[in-house]
Design a protein around this motif. Structure first.
Motif, PDB file in Angstrom:
ATOM      1  N   GLU A  33       0.805  -1.212   0.000  1.00 44.48           N
ATOM      2  CA  GLU A  33       0.000   0.000   0.000  1.00 44.48           C
ATOM      3  C   GLU A  33       0.847   1.275   0.000  1.00 44.48           C
ATOM      4  O   GLU A  33       0.361   2.350  -0.320  1.00 44.48           O
ATOM      5  N   VAL A  34       2.100   1.140   0.379  1.00 48.54           N
ATOM      6  CA  VAL A  34       2.958   2.328   0.437  1.00 48.54           C
ATOM      7  C   VAL A  34       4.029   2.323  -0.653  1.00 48.54           C
ATOM      8  O   VAL A  34       4.827   3.261  -0.746  1.00 48.54           O
ATOM      9  N   VAL A  35       4.038   1.275  -1.490  1.00 42.30           N
ATOM     10  CA  VAL A  35       5.036   1.190  -2.551  1.00 42.30           C
ATOM     11  C   VAL A  35       4.982   2.412  -3.463  1.00 42.30           C
ATOM     12  O   VAL A  35       6.009   3.018  -3.794  1.00 42.30           O
ATOM     13  N   GLU A  36       3.781   2.792  -3.873  1.00 45.58           N
ATOM     14  CA  GLU A  36       3.626   3.900  -4.813  1.00 45.58           C
ATOM     15  C   GLU A  36       4.167   5.198  -4.233  1.00 45.58           C
ATOM     16  O   GLU A  36       4.863   5.949  -4.913  1.00 45.58           O
ATOM     17  N   ASN A  37       3.862   5.453  -2.966  1.00 45.31           N
ATOM     18  CA  ASN A  37       4.346   6.689  -2.333  1.00 45.31           C
ATOM     19  C   ASN A  37       5.864   6.706  -2.229  1.00 45.31           C
ATOM     20  O   ASN A  37       6.511   7.730  -2.473  1.00 45.31           O
ATOM     21  N   VAL A  38       6.440   5.554  -1.860  1.00 43.70           N
ATOM     22  CA  VAL A  38       7.893   5.471  -1.727  1.00 43.70           C
ATOM     23  C   VAL A  38       8.569   5.682  -3.077  1.00 43.70           C
ATOM     24  O   VAL A  38       9.547   6.429  -3.202  1.00 43.70           O
ATOM     25  N   LEU A  39       8.022   5.037  -4.106  1.00 45.73           N
ATOM     26  CA  LEU A  39       8.629   5.151  -5.434  1.00 45.73           C
ATOM     27  C   LEU A  39       8.454   6.549  -6.018  1.00 45.73           C
ATOM     28  O   LEU A  39       9.316   7.021  -6.760  1.00 45.73           O
ATOM     29  N   ASP A  40       7.361   7.202  -5.693  1.00 40.88           N
ATOM     30  CA  ASP A  40       7.186   8.586  -6.149  1.00 40.88           C
ATOM     31  C   ASP A  40       8.280   9.485  -5.579  1.00 40.88           C
ATOM     32  O   ASP A  40       8.846  10.325  -6.289  1.00 40.88           O
ATOM     33  N   VAL A  41       8.572   9.316  -4.302  1.00 48.86           N
ATOM     34  CA  VAL A  41       9.629  10.113  -3.666  1.00 48.86           C
ATOM     35  C   VAL A  41      10.975   9.807  -4.320  1.00 48.86           C
ATOM     36  O   VAL A  41      11.761  10.716  -4.627  1.00 48.86           O
ATOM     37  N   TYR A  42      11.225   8.524  -4.568  1.00 48.70           N
ATOM     38  CA  TYR A  42      12.501   8.114  -5.167  1.00 48.70           C
ATOM     39  C   TYR A  42      12.655   8.666  -6.584  1.00 48.70           C
ATOM     40  O   TYR A  42      13.694   9.215  -6.932  1.00 48.70           O
ATOM     41  N   LEU A  43      11.615   8.532  -7.400  1.00 47.67           N
ATOM     42  CA  LEU A  43      11.704   8.960  -8.795  1.00 47.67           C
ATOM     43  C   LEU A  43      11.819  10.484  -8.909  1.00 47.67           C
ATOM     44  O   LEU A  43      12.511  10.997  -9.791  1.00 47.67           O
ATOM     45  N   LYS A  44      11.149  11.199  -8.020  1.00 44.05           N
ATOM     46  CA  LYS A  44      11.307  12.661  -8.008  1.00 44.05           C
ATOM     47  C   LYS A  44      12.750  13.025  -7.662  1.00 44.05           C
ATOM     48  O   LYS A  44      13.320  13.970  -8.230  1.00 44.05           O
ATOM     49  N   ALA A  45      13.335  12.271  -6.739  1.00 42.50           N
ATOM     50  CA  ALA A  45      14.729  12.518  -6.355  1.00 42.50           C
ATOM     51  C   ALA A  45      15.670  12.233  -7.520  1.00 42.50           C
ATOM     52  O   ALA A  45      16.671  12.930  -7.708  1.00 42.50           O
ATOM     53  N   VAL A  46      15.341  11.217  -8.320  1.00 49.45           N
ATOM     54  CA  VAL A  46      16.146  10.907  -9.507  1.00 49.45           C
ATOM     55  C   VAL A  46      16.148  12.080 -10.477  1.00 49.45           C
ATOM     56  O   VAL A  46      17.206  12.512 -10.961  1.00 49.45           O
ATOM     57  N   VAL A  47      14.969  12.618 -10.771  1.00 49.09           N
ATOM     58  CA  VAL A  47      14.857  13.735 -11.711  1.00 49.09           C
ATOM     59  C   VAL A  47      15.598  14.959 -11.188  1.00 49.09           C
ATOM     60  O   VAL A  47      16.333  15.623 -11.928  1.00 49.09           O
ATOM     61  N   GLN A  48      15.422  15.267  -9.919  1.00 52.30           N
ATOM     62  CA  GLN A  48      16.089  16.431  -9.326  1.00 52.30           C
ATOM     63  C   GLN A  48      17.606  16.286  -9.410  1.00 52.30           C
ATOM     64  O   GLN A  48      18.322  17.229  -9.766  1.00 52.30           O
ATOM     65  N   ASN A  49      18.112  15.106  -9.089  1.00 49.43           N
ATOM     66  CA  ASN A  49      19.552  14.865  -9.121  1.00 49.43           C
ATOM     67  C   ASN A  49      20.109  14.979 -10.542  1.00 49.43           C
ATOM     68  O   ASN A  49      21.164  15.578 -10.767  1.00 49.43           O
ATOM     69  N   ILE A  50      19.375  14.437 -11.505  1.00 52.37           N
ATOM     70  CA  ILE A  50      19.811  14.502 -12.901  1.00 52.37           C
ATOM     71  C   ILE A  50      19.806  15.937 -13.406  1.00 52.37           C
ATOM     72  O   ILE A  50      20.713  16.359 -14.145  1.00 52.37           O
ATOM     73  N   MET A  51      18.807  16.717 -13.023  1.00 49.16           N
ATOM     74  CA  MET A  51      18.753  18.123 -13.453  1.00 49.16           C
ATOM     75  C   MET A  51      19.935  18.916 -12.899  1.00 49.16           C
ATOM     76  O   MET A  51      20.495  19.778 -13.593  1.00 49.16           O
ATOM     77  N   LEU A  52      20.344  18.631 -11.681  1.00 47.31           N
ATOM     78  CA  LEU A  52      21.505  19.305 -11.106  1.00 47.31           C
ATOM     79  C   LEU A  52      22.791  18.871 -11.804  1.00 47.31           C
ATOM     80  O   LEU A  52      23.672  19.699 -12.071  1.00 47.31           O
ATOM     81  N   HIS A  53      22.898  17.588 -12.121  1.00 50.97           N
ATOM     82  CA  HIS A  53      24.056  17.109 -12.891  1.00 50.97           C
ATOM     83  C   HIS A  53      24.128  17.829 -14.235  1.00 50.97           C
ATOM     84  O   HIS A  53      25.212  18.241 -14.687  1.00 50.97           O
ATOM     85  N   SER A  54      22.969  17.970 -14.872  1.00 53.46           N
ATOM     86  CA  SER A  54      22.926  18.612 -16.195  1.00 53.46           C
ATOM     87  C   SER A  54      23.335  20.074 -16.111  1.00 53.46           C
ATOM     88  O   SER A  54      24.073  20.571 -16.974  1.00 53.46           O
ATOM     89  N   LYS A  55      22.848  20.776 -15.093  1.00 56.57           N
ATOM     90  CA  LYS A  55      23.192  22.188 -14.944  1.00 56.57           C
ATOM     91  C   LYS A  55      24.685  22.370 -14.667  1.00 56.57           C
ATOM     92  O   LYS A  55      25.330  23.281 -15.203  1.00 56.57           O
ATOM     93  N   CYS A  56      25.239  21.506 -13.826  1.00 57.34           N
ATOM     94  CA  CYS A  56      26.678  21.570 -13.554  1.00 57.34           C
ATOM     95  C   CYS A  56      27.474  21.344 -14.838  1.00 57.34           C
ATOM     96  O   CYS A  56      28.441  22.066 -15.121  1.00 57.34           O
ATOM     97  N   SER A  57      27.063  20.362 -15.607  1.00 55.29           N
ATOM     98  CA  SER A  57      27.755  20.053 -16.864  1.00 55.29           C
ATOM     99  C   SER A  57      27.620  21.203 -17.851  1.00 55.29           C
ATOM    100  O   SER A  57      28.570  21.533 -18.584  1.00 55.29           O
ATOM    101  N   GLU A  58      26.441  21.816 -17.885  1.00 45.67           N
ATOM    102  CA  GLU A  58      26.213  22.939 -18.791  1.00 45.67           C
ATOM    103  C   GLU A  58      27.157  24.095 -18.489  1.00 45.67           C
ATOM    104  O   GLU A  58      27.815  24.641 -19.388  1.00 45.67           O
ATOM    105  N   TYR A  59      27.252  24.484 -17.210  1.00 44.01           N
ATOM    106  CA  TYR A  59      28.083  25.630 -16.867  1.00 44.01           C
ATOM    107  C   TYR A  59      29.567  25.299 -16.955  1.00 44.01           C
ATOM    108  O   TYR A  59      30.383  26.179 -17.250  1.00 44.01           O
ATOM    109  N   SER A  60      29.913  24.042 -16.734  1.00 49.01           N
ATOM    110  CA  SER A  60      31.305  23.638 -16.929  1.00 49.01           C
ATOM    111  C   SER A  60      31.673  23.723 -18.406  1.00 49.01           C
ATOM    112  O   SER A  60      32.758  24.206 -18.759  1.00 49.01           O
ATOM    113  N   SER A  61      30.751  23.292 -19.276  1.00 53.24           N
ATOM    114  CA  SER A  61      30.985  23.382 -20.720  1.00 53.24           C
ATOM    115  C   SER A  61      31.061  24.832 -21.172  1.00 53.24           C
ATOM    116  O   SER A  61      31.894  25.199 -22.003  1.00 53.24           O
TER     117      SER A  61
END
Length: 283
Positions: A209-237
């Motif tokens: 019953e809580v799988v969906e909530n846990v995975l939502d938190v995890y997947l949002k964290a994935v997107v946030q982390n990837i966006m920060l990686h992308s921004k760092c790479s952009e400004y480094s480039s």
């Protein structure tokens, strides 16, 4: 001779002004990179914690076979979220991301649908005639949770409704100031971890019953982390591109100044020769 000197002076002035701009942009990129790297460092620790807890949580229960997060739907279409930049002058940053997308798309029987994050990625994607279903532009220099949530919810909705059977993210992972690598991360469906290692958790209510909530938190964290990686790479480039442009401007200025001095010296020598010749003719 005078016309040639005037032309060179104009070019020297133009290159000097350009160098001022590239130096300023390089300094701005360096400053922003420093701030985003700090944010990424903090976020990496948070993401590692979320990922660890999520993996242990999933290992401690049996996820139902029909769980949409782990089982592909009937759609053969794949969604690719392309992480590009909103501003230009960042070298091959955007081109490299879209080239990675094209390389993977060439192996597919069904052409993928694309979600672009960043204004500058849109022309590159359209160049290869990809179908875009969403375009997110004007992303903050420091990507917010709200921005990552909007992208996540849109992709998840398409996946749950069966419009796409797989979601991937193409982005540039920031490893260091001199090394960034374009990668593709499979976002959905998820792969179940090792069920032999059971996490020591008491889960109430039932785990399913809580799988969906846990995975939502995890997947949002994935997107946030990837966006920060992308921004760092952009400004480094961008910082590297502006440093290279400034160095090229310096080389060009050296060549123009040398040419200017040579022409001026030739003109002065010619004038002296003419004066001496005139004086000798009078005698």
């Amino acid at each position: 001779m005078a016309a040639g000197l005037i032309d060179i002076k104009r070019r020297i002035k133009s290159v000097t002004n350009t160098r001022k701009i590239t130096k300023a942009m390089g300094l701005v990129a360096t400053s922003k990179l420093r701030k985003i790297r700090l944010a990424l460092s903090v976020n990496n620790k948070y993401f590692e914690s979320v990922e660890k807890v999520t993996n242990e949580f999933l290992a401690s229960l049996d996820v139902e076979n029909d769980n949409i997060y782990f089982n592909n739907n009937n759609s053969k279409k794949k969604l690719y979220i392309v992480m590009a930049s909103d501003s230009g002058l960042c070298g091959g940053y955007n081109a490299n991301v879209v080239q990675k997308l094209k390389a993977e798309a060439d192996k597919m029987e069904v052409k993928p649908v694309i979600m672009v994050v960043g204004q500058r990625g849109i022309p590159y994607v359209r160049k290869y005639h990809f179908e875009t279903i969403a375009e997110y532009v004007q992303i903050s220099d420091m990507p917010t949770v709200k921005e990552s949530r909007i992208i996540f919810e849109h992709a998840l909705r398409l996946y749950k409704e069966g419009e796409v059977g797989e979601v991937n993210i193409v982005y540039t992972e920031f490893m260091s100031q001199v090394k960034q690598e374009v990668k593709t991360k499979k976002f959905l469906p998820l792969e179940q971890g090792d069920k032999k290692s059971q996490g020591e958790y008491l889960i109430e209510p039932a785990g399913s019953e809580v799988v969906e909530n846990v995975l939502d938190v995890y997947l949002k964290a994935v997107v946030q982390n990837i966006m920060l990686h992308s921004k760092c790479s952009e400004y480094s480039s961008r910082m590297s591109a502006m440093d290279g442009a400034s160095k090229n401007a310096n080389d060009l200025l050296d060549a123009l100044n040398t040419k200017f001095n040579r022409i001026r010296q030739t003109a002065i020598t010619q004038e002296i020769t003419e004066i001496v010749s005139g004086a000798q003719a009078q005698n």
